[in-house]
Enzyme design. Structure first.
Site, mmCIF file in Angstrom:
data_model
loop_
_atom_site.group_PDB
_atom_site.id
_atom_site.type_symbol
_atom_site.label_atom_id
_atom_site.label_comp_id
_atom_site.label_asym_id
_atom_site.label_seq_id
_atom_site.Cartn_x
_atom_site.Cartn_y
_atom_site.Cartn_z
ATOM 1 N N SER A 1 1.026 -1.039 -0.047
ATOM 2 C CA SER A 1 0.312 0.170 -0.119
ATOM 3 C C SER A 1 0.770 1.294 -0.043
ATOM 4 C CB SER A 1 -0.818 0.202 0.793
ATOM 5 O OG SER A 1 -0.116 -0.209 3.242
ATOM 6 N N GLY B 1 1.804 3.209 -1.781
ATOM 7 C CA GLY B 1 3.712 3.378 -2.767
ATOM 8 C C GLY B 1 5.106 2.376 -1.900
ATOM 9 N N GLU C 1 -5.802 4.715 -12.086
ATOM 10 C CA GLU C 1 -4.382 5.572 -12.380
ATOM 11 C C GLU C 1 -4.510 4.463 -14.214
ATOM 12 O OE1 GLU C 1 -1.473 5.121 -9.500
ATOM 13 O OE2 GLU C 1 -2.862 4.061 -7.717
ATOM 14 N N GLU D 1 -3.055 1.875 -12.242
ATOM 15 C CA GLU D 1 -3.889 -0.012 -11.355
ATOM 16 C C GLU D 1 -5.435 1.221 -11.023
ATOM 17 O OE1 GLU D 1 -1.756 0.797 -7.939
ATOM 18 O OE2 GLU D 1 0.272 -0.073 -9.194
ATOM 19 N N ASP E 1 -5.660 9.400 -2.989
ATOM 20 C CA ASP E 1 -5.622 10.074 -1.989
ATOM 21 C C ASP E 1 -5.069 11.066 -2.694
ATOM 22 O OD1 ASP E 1 -2.923 8.783 -3.443
ATOM 23 O OD2 ASP E 1 -1.873 8.528 -2.011
ATOM 24 N N THR E 2 -5.129 10.918 -4.015
ATOM 25 C CA THR E 2 -4.511 12.063 -5.073
ATOM 26 C C THR E 2 -5.650 12.818 -4.729
ATOM 27 O OG1 THR E 2 -5.179 10.905 -7.184
ATOM 28 C CG2 THR E 2 -3.006 10.579 -6.648
ATOM 29 N N ARG F 1 2.936 11.021 5.934
ATOM 30 C CA ARG F 1 1.686 12.050 5.184
ATOM 31 C C ARG F 1 1.183 12.575 6.642
ATOM 32 N NH1 ARG F 1 -0.630 10.127 0.388
ATOM 33 N NH2 ARG F 1 -1.652 9.098 1.612
#
Length: 419
Positions: free
Chosen positions: A159, A161, A265, A277, A284-285, A360
């Site tokens: 998850s 990245g 994505e 993906e 999140d983006t 984050r």
């Protein structure tokens, strides 16, 4: 639709399996609709725990713990919000009559890069990068040579990245192997992807119910170490590329089925679009939609879950920039510049109980007349310093030193900075 009160015998109860910053926003939207929120995560004090009616801590990858909690809580809807979760518990819950969003099979496919890549490329016939699956260092070396350098190496299950890296030459393979093995999730098998020389990548938020499918404006984003740091909306695309992106997003989300929002994505090269993906949940983006749309991705997700109309208005170009922790702390403190609290920007602090370097912790959101201006504001307001000009200068100096060396450097330059 009828909306009963929360904490009653007839309440509409949603269970968030995963209670990070995205789950927190879903919980807030659910509260606005009078839904009862049960937030679950692997650690106490997770962001969504702080705004839910009920909070639980379990081993998210333990089938028995997750299934036992589902049976005790008896939620109306189960919303998986992370990849690191027991898929067996979701399949069993579905067999017992519980509603998993979008459905257990979709969650299973999308949390495993092998399954979703085979589904997209081999079953749906979508255009993707070249790829191989490997389970040993020797197989990784062979696969990387087959797809060519540079190549992207990821665990089939991880998850945010984690475990992802780019191998630019054969000398990077062993390092990529070690990075993958340290990933959160299952790193017993890796996917090796040939590098798509794309112009840009987007997230196309796609919300669907049994009655309709809608698309948000495309979101451009920038990543570091496989994790997003900036996003902006809309991403300028040619009409042909945008139409192809929507066709791919609809095909893959129709194939997965169910209700909710999906973060699809995609890589874009000219008018060509490649599937990368898909996440069957808020992305999140997509936090940028908190400032750009009348209904954020989180509000649209809840509407889709409940089978409500998905109409919304795009208000303004905007951007998001993530605040990343710079140190380890069990009492984290985030310093936010006062200029963030302006008429054209605001901040969302997640309230994570611990910080780790690179974690984050918050996001600043800005609006402007164009997405480029909004992105510049967002970067400036988190104090981001762009090292690209210095790097460009250094590369140009290297090019001047040797014509032969310059050819190599130029290729590296184009790969890193584009052009």
């Amino acid at each position: 639709m009828h909306f009963p009160a929360p904490l009653k015998a007839n309440s509409i109860k949603i269970m968030l399996l995963g209670s990070g910053e995205l789950g927190k926003e879903v919980a807030i939207e659910a509260q606005r609709l009078g839904l009862e929120v049960v937030a679950v995560d692997r650690y106490p004090g997770a962001p969504a725990h702080q705004v839910a009616h009920e909070a639980h801590v379990v081993d998210m990858q333990n089938r028995d713990e997750v299934l036992d909690l589902i049976r005790r809580v008896r939620p109306t809807y189960i919303l998986p919000e992370i990849e690191a979760i027991s898929i067996e518990a979701l399949f069993d819950a579905e067999k017992e009559g519980f509603t998993v969003i979008p459905n257990a099979e979709a969650v299973s496919k999308t949390m495993n890069r092998k399954r979703i890549r085979q589904f997209a490329a081999e079953e749906l016939g979508l255009k993707t990068s070249d790829y191989r699956f490997v389970s040993s260092l020797e197989e990784l070396r062979e696969a990387a040579e087959a797809v060519g350098f540079p190549c992207v190496i990821k665990p089939v299950m991880s998850s945010s990245g984690h475990g992802q890296s780019v191998a630019r030459t054969a000398a990077d393979i062993e390092r990529s192997w070690e990075i993958a093995k340290e990933a959160r999730g299952d790193a017993s098998e890796l996917i090796v992807e040939g590098f798509v020389h794309f112009d840009y990548e987007i997230t196309l938020l796609t919300a669907r119910t049994e009655k309709e499918t809608i698309f948000c404006e495309p979101i451009g984003h920038e990543q570091k170490d496989g994790d997003y740091i900036f996003s902006w909306q809309p991403m300028e695309m040619s009409p042909v590329a945008l139409e192809r992106a929507k066709e791919i997003a609809k095909k893959v989300t129709d194939g997965l089925g169910g209700r909710g929002i999906f973060g699809v994505e995609l890589f874009v090269q000219g008018d060509e679009v490649y599937f990368s993906e898909v996440s069957p949940r808020p992305h999140d983006t997509g936090m940028v939609t908190l400032i750009t749309q009348s209904q954020s991705e989180f509000a649209l997700h809840l509407r889709a879950v409940l089978g409500l109309p998905l109409d919304f208005t795009f208000f303004t170009p905007g951007a998001s920039a993530a605040y990343k922790a710079k140190s380890e702390s069990v009492t984290p403190v985030l310093t936010v510049d006062e200029k963030v609290f302006a008429a054209d920007s605001f901040v969302r602090i997640f309230g994570k109980p611990e910080s780790h370097e690179g974690r984050r912790m918050a996001v600043v959101l800005t609006m402007a007349a164009s997405e480029a201006e909004a992105l510049a504001k967002a970067k400036e307001r988190i104090g981001y310093v762009d090292d690209a000009p210095k790097a460009v200068e250094e590369v140009e100096e290297c090019i001047e030193k040797s014509e032969e060396e310059g050819c190599v450097v130029k290729r590296v330059f184009r790969f890193i900075f584009g052009g």
